[in-house]
Each structure stands twice: as C-alpha cells, then as structure tokens.
Design an enzyme around this catalytic site. Structure first.
Site, PDB file in Angstrom:
ATOM      1  N   ASN A 150       0.290  -1.367   0.516  1.00 41.88           N
ATOM      2  CA  ASN A 150      -0.281  -0.229   0.128  1.00 41.88           C
ATOM      3  C   ASN A 150       0.849   1.593   0.012  1.00 41.88           C
ATOM      4  OD1 ASN A 150       0.303  -1.754   2.609  1.00 41.88           O
ATOM      5  ND2 ASN A 150      -0.218   0.674   3.173  1.00 41.88           N
ATOM      6  N   GLN A 178      -4.885  -3.777  -1.769  1.00 38.71           N
ATOM      7  CA  GLN A 178      -4.283  -2.682  -3.141  1.00 38.71           C
ATOM      8  C   GLN A 178      -4.717  -4.227  -3.810  1.00 38.71           C
ATOM      9  OE1 GLN A 178      -3.620   0.729  -2.663  1.00 38.71           O
ATOM     10  NE2 GLN A 178      -4.025   0.379  -0.227  1.00 38.71           N
ATOM     11  N   SER A 198     -11.430  -5.540   0.023  1.00 37.98           N
ATOM     12  CA  SER A 198     -11.760  -3.998   1.596  1.00 37.98           C
ATOM     13  C   SER A 198     -12.489  -3.543   0.267  1.00 37.98           C
ATOM     14  CB  SER A 198     -10.968  -3.409   2.322  1.00 37.98           C
ATOM     15  OG  SER A 198     -11.092  -2.301   2.912  1.00 37.98           O
ATOM     16  N   HIS A 200     -13.552  -0.020   0.343  1.00 43.20           N
ATOM     17  CA  HIS A 200     -13.320   1.494  -0.050  1.00 43.20           C
ATOM     18  C   HIS A 200     -11.701   1.904  -0.124  1.00 43.20           C
ATOM     19  CE1 HIS A 200     -10.181   2.495   2.869  1.00 43.20           C
ATOM     20  NE2 HIS A 200     -10.946   1.848   3.693  1.00 43.20           N
ATOM     21  N   CYS A 323       4.792  12.179  11.852  1.00 45.35           N
ATOM     22  CA  CYS A 323       3.033  12.752  12.276  1.00 45.35           C
ATOM     23  C   CYS A 323       2.020  12.815  11.500  1.00 45.35           C
ATOM     24  CB  CYS A 323       3.880  14.432  11.973  1.00 45.35           C
ATOM     25  SG  CYS A 323       5.224  14.884  13.107  1.00 45.35           S
TER      26      CYS A 323
HETATM   27  C1  LIG Z   1      -5.491  -0.332   3.720  1.00 44.52           C
HETATM   28  C2  LIG Z   1      -5.815  -1.750   3.988  1.00 44.52           C
HETATM   29  C3  LIG Z   1      -5.724  -2.514   4.938  1.00 44.52           C
HETATM   30  C4  LIG Z   1      -6.934  -2.387   5.835  1.00 44.52           C
HETATM   31  O1  LIG Z   1      -8.524  -2.374   5.103  1.00 44.52           O
HETATM   32  P1  LIG Z   1      -9.587  -1.491   6.072  1.00 44.52           P
HETATM   33  O2  LIG Z   1     -10.724  -1.448   5.334  1.00 44.52           O
HETATM   34  O3  LIG Z   1      -9.636   0.262   5.646  1.00 44.52           O
HETATM   35  O4  LIG Z   1      -9.654  -1.969   7.237  1.00 44.52           O
HETATM   36  C5  LIG Z   1      -5.158  -3.897   4.532  1.00 44.52           C
HETATM   37  N1  LIG Z   1      -4.334  -4.068   4.315  1.00 44.52           N
HETATM   38  C6  LIG Z   1      -3.749  -3.581   3.252  1.00 44.52           C
HETATM   39  C7  LIG Z   1      -2.413  -3.635   1.977  1.00 44.52           C
HETATM   40  C8  LIG Z   1      -4.789  -1.966   3.118  1.00 44.52           C
HETATM   41  O5  LIG Z   1      -3.941  -1.320   2.261  1.00 44.52           O
END
Ligand SMILES: *Cc1c(COP(=O)(O)O)cnc(C)c1O
Length: 394
Positions: A150, A178, A198, A200, A323
């Site tokens: 990511n 990703q 995921s 989103h 930060c």
């Molecule tokens: C965003 C992300 C997650 C976490 O997914 P969420 O739905 O936000 O908990 C896990 N692994 C990778 C590589 C991600 O980019």
C-alpha cells in the site's frame, strides 16, 4: 481539489452509491429473518456474494463478509494459526512490509508462542518464491504475503509464492486489499488459500470487506454471537455496504485493463517529472508496481510539511513520515526497503485512479518541485548539505 490519495481510500463510484441507496430504501430487512422482507435482503446478500466470488474466481460459499480488510486479515491469520497449532506447527512466515493489520496480528500470535519470521523485502520491496521456499520449515503453518504494498506499490509474485506453499502443504494467505479491482485475481490458479479484500479501496463503501477461504480451510470466529455468515462471522450483515462492494468490484474488474493502462500512463509521467527534482529517489519497484502508485523520498524535506503545503494548493497526498502516522518512527515500509530514517522522513505518496487527469498530473508536477525547493530553502539540514558539511544520501 486534486485527489491523489487513492491508496488511503477511494471516492465511491456512482454504481456503488446507486446500488446502496436502492438497497437502503427498498431492502432493509434482516437477512436472517424468515419473512419476505428478510428473504429479499438475504437474496441481495447472496447475489453480492456470487458476484464478488466471480470477480476472483472463487465459489460463493468460500466468501465470508467482514467489517473491513483489517478484520479479514485478523481472521485469516488467527484461523491459520489455530489450525497449525492443532497440528503442532507454530512457525509463520511473512514479510517485513505488511500492513499493520497483518503485522500487529502476528505480534499477538507471537505473544501466544508462535514463531514469526519476516522475510526481507530488499530495495525494490518484494519477496521471491525462492526466498519463501528456502524459509519454509517442517513446522511452518502459514505464509502470509501481501499482493501489492500500500505504500510503495510493489506487486509480489503471489502466484509463484502460492505454488511453493501448495507444494509444501503450507497455507498461503495474501492481503489483496490494494490489488482487488486493480490487478487480476484468480484464487485457484494462484494457489491462494486465504485472501482479504476491502471495498473502500476500489470505489466501494468503507466498513465492508471480505475474506476468501478455500473450501476445506476452517475459519475461526473473531466476532462471537449469532450464526450469520454460516457461523463464521457473527453480527447482522451490512447488506447495503456489501451490495455496494459487489457493484464497485464488478465495475472495477470490468474496466480493469483500460483503467490500468490509463492510470499507469499518468503514473509514469508523474514519476518521470518528479525524478527531475535533485536529490530524490523513487521508492519501490519501478516495473512491478501498482498502476496508480508513485512514492518518492526527497532529501532535506519533512514529509508532513510537504503534505500541508500541497494541501494549501488543493492536492491531497500522503506520506510515511512521522507525524502523519502518529508515531515518531517513519514508515516501517520505507525502513524495510532500506531507506535511512533521515530520508524516510521526507517521503511523498501520490496514488492515482482512473478519475485523475493529465491536468491533475500537470498541476502536481508544478506544485511539488516548488514546495520541495521552498522547504529546502528553510532547512538547516539542507544548508549543511549544500555547503558540504554533511553528505547527501540520495
Ligand atoms: C487499507 C488496507 C488494509 C485495511 O483495510 P480496511 O478496510 O481499511 O481495514 C489492509 N491492508 C492493506 C494493504 C491496505 O491497503
């Protein structure tokens, strides 16, 4: 506003919003209820399950819906560990640059007595199937390696890693958060036993994820309660979000090739332009790279200041600097690929999607060199480097 932080989250697609609105208005029953309204919700859920499964070459009953990619990662690792434990295997292989959802779960398992070994990812940020083959032991119960990173965007050879694991009888999990919707996934062909995604991250809603577990791989509940999701994940399913996830993934997969082509052309123009800034370095693999990922370190610059000044110019980006991540250490990913602390603090991640335009890239290419020069002008560290009192790293 120029949104270039698609690795953090994406804007929901029209198709996902429409599907969710229709579901919330017309189909709000509890999918576990027996009357019509409940059964209609259950049908919507099963329809979403079939469509998501089809996108990754799985069968619908191999998918369990979760509240996030993080939850899917937790459940995958804990399930594989419990199975390993029963067989007297307590060694887990992973990589040094996994997402915290994986790394922190591994820490928890370590405290329970598992032995966790993190493979080095090298300068380009990848692990090879040979590395995995050499590290697998008699007592290895799980290999977990992400599909694509990511932060630095490198894409791992998951199919080859999967083949090694299958041949050695070791479960293979990949965090494909990703990759889903951006890179092809075929769980059978790639010998994947467990996979997390995921919504989103592919223009679906936040708070919806899925865990693929190959038929015969038993899952352990991490949320106890009712018998939803065939007893593998308690809690009334978030039907609208799951329906939105299916719509978003289907759309992303239908346009995957054309999107990748468009987005990687924008990415390459951005990389070529930013490379002209003196004393900078591209992070990650220049070739095996997510279509939308650009990640640079700029010497003599602090990542957070860079982000704030870019925000002033309407550009949303991200950094692995101190930060922003709420900790004093720079990103574990940048350290894992061998960037020294000093340089890792000056990182900038721009992550693009198919909605980005040539004009966005032009505006970023105007803004970043100016902002970097401005910050360097104010930096005592940079002055020392210019005067030769300190050496340049990049
Ligand atoms: C965003 C992300 C997650 C976490 O997914 P969420 O739905 O936000 O908990 C896990 N692994 C990778 C590589 C991600 O980019």
């Amino acid at each position: 506003m120029i949104y270039a932080d698609n690795a953090a989250t994406t804007r929901m697609s029209r198709a996902a919003i429409d599907a969710m609105l229709a579901c919330m208005e017309d189909n709000w029953g509890n999918p576990s209820s027996l009357y019509g309204a409940g059964q209609r919700a259950n049908e919507a859920l099963q329809d979403a399950r079939e469509r998501i499964a089809a996108c990754i070459g799985a069968s619908p009953k191999e998918l369990t819906f979760t509240s996030s990619g993080s939850e899917a990662d937790n459940q995958a690792l804990i399930s594989a560990a419990r199975l390993g434990e029963r067989r007297g295997r307590r060694h887990i292989l992973s990589t040094a640059f996994e997402h915290h959802a994986v790394l922190h779960t591994l820490k928890k398992l370590e405290r329970e007595g598992f032995e966790v070994e993190l493979l080095l990812v090298g300068e380009k940020g990848t692990v090879t199937a040979q590395q995995v083959a050499a590290a697998i032991r008699e007592d290895t119960c799980l290999v977990t390696a992400m599909y694509a990173n990511n932060e630095v965007g490198s894409v791992l050879p998951v199919g080859e890693i999967g083949a090694v694991c299958r041949a050695r009888g070791v479960l293979f999990h990949t965090d494909a958060v990703q990759a889903a919707g951006h890179l092809p996934i075929q769980v059978e062909k790639q010998n994947i036993d467990l996979l997390s995604l995921s919504a989103h991250k592919f223009h679906g809603p936040k708070g919806a994820g899925a865990l693929y577990a190959r038929q015969g791989v038993p899952l352990v509940n991490v949320i106890e309660g009712g018998a939803q999701e065939r007893g593998k994940r308690a809690g009334t399913e978030n039907v609208p979000a799951i329906v939105g996830m299916a719509a978003a993934l289907e759309e992303a997969c239908a346009h995957m090739e054309e999107n990748a082509e468009k987005v990687s052309a924008l990415r390459d123009r951005l990389i070529a332009g930013l490379s002209r800034i003196p004393h900078c370095g591209l992070n990650g693999d220049p070739v095996n790279r997510l279509p939308g990922n650009v990640n640079f370190c700029f010497e003599g610059v602090e990542g957070e200041s860079l982000l704030l000044l870019l925000d002033d110019r309407g550009i949303c980006a991200s950094s692995g600097s101190a930060c922003t991540s709420g900790s004093l250490d720079p990103s574990h990913v940048l350290l894992a690929i061998g960037r020294p602390h000093e340089v890792a603090h000056g990182s900038l991640r721009l992550s693009l999607c198919a909605e980005n335009t040539e004009e966005d890239v032009d505006a970023i290419l105007r803004a970043v060199p100016e902002v970097v020069a401005y910050l360097r002008d104010m930096s005592p560290l940079w002055k020392d480097k210019i005067s030769g009192k300190r050496a340049f790293v990049l």
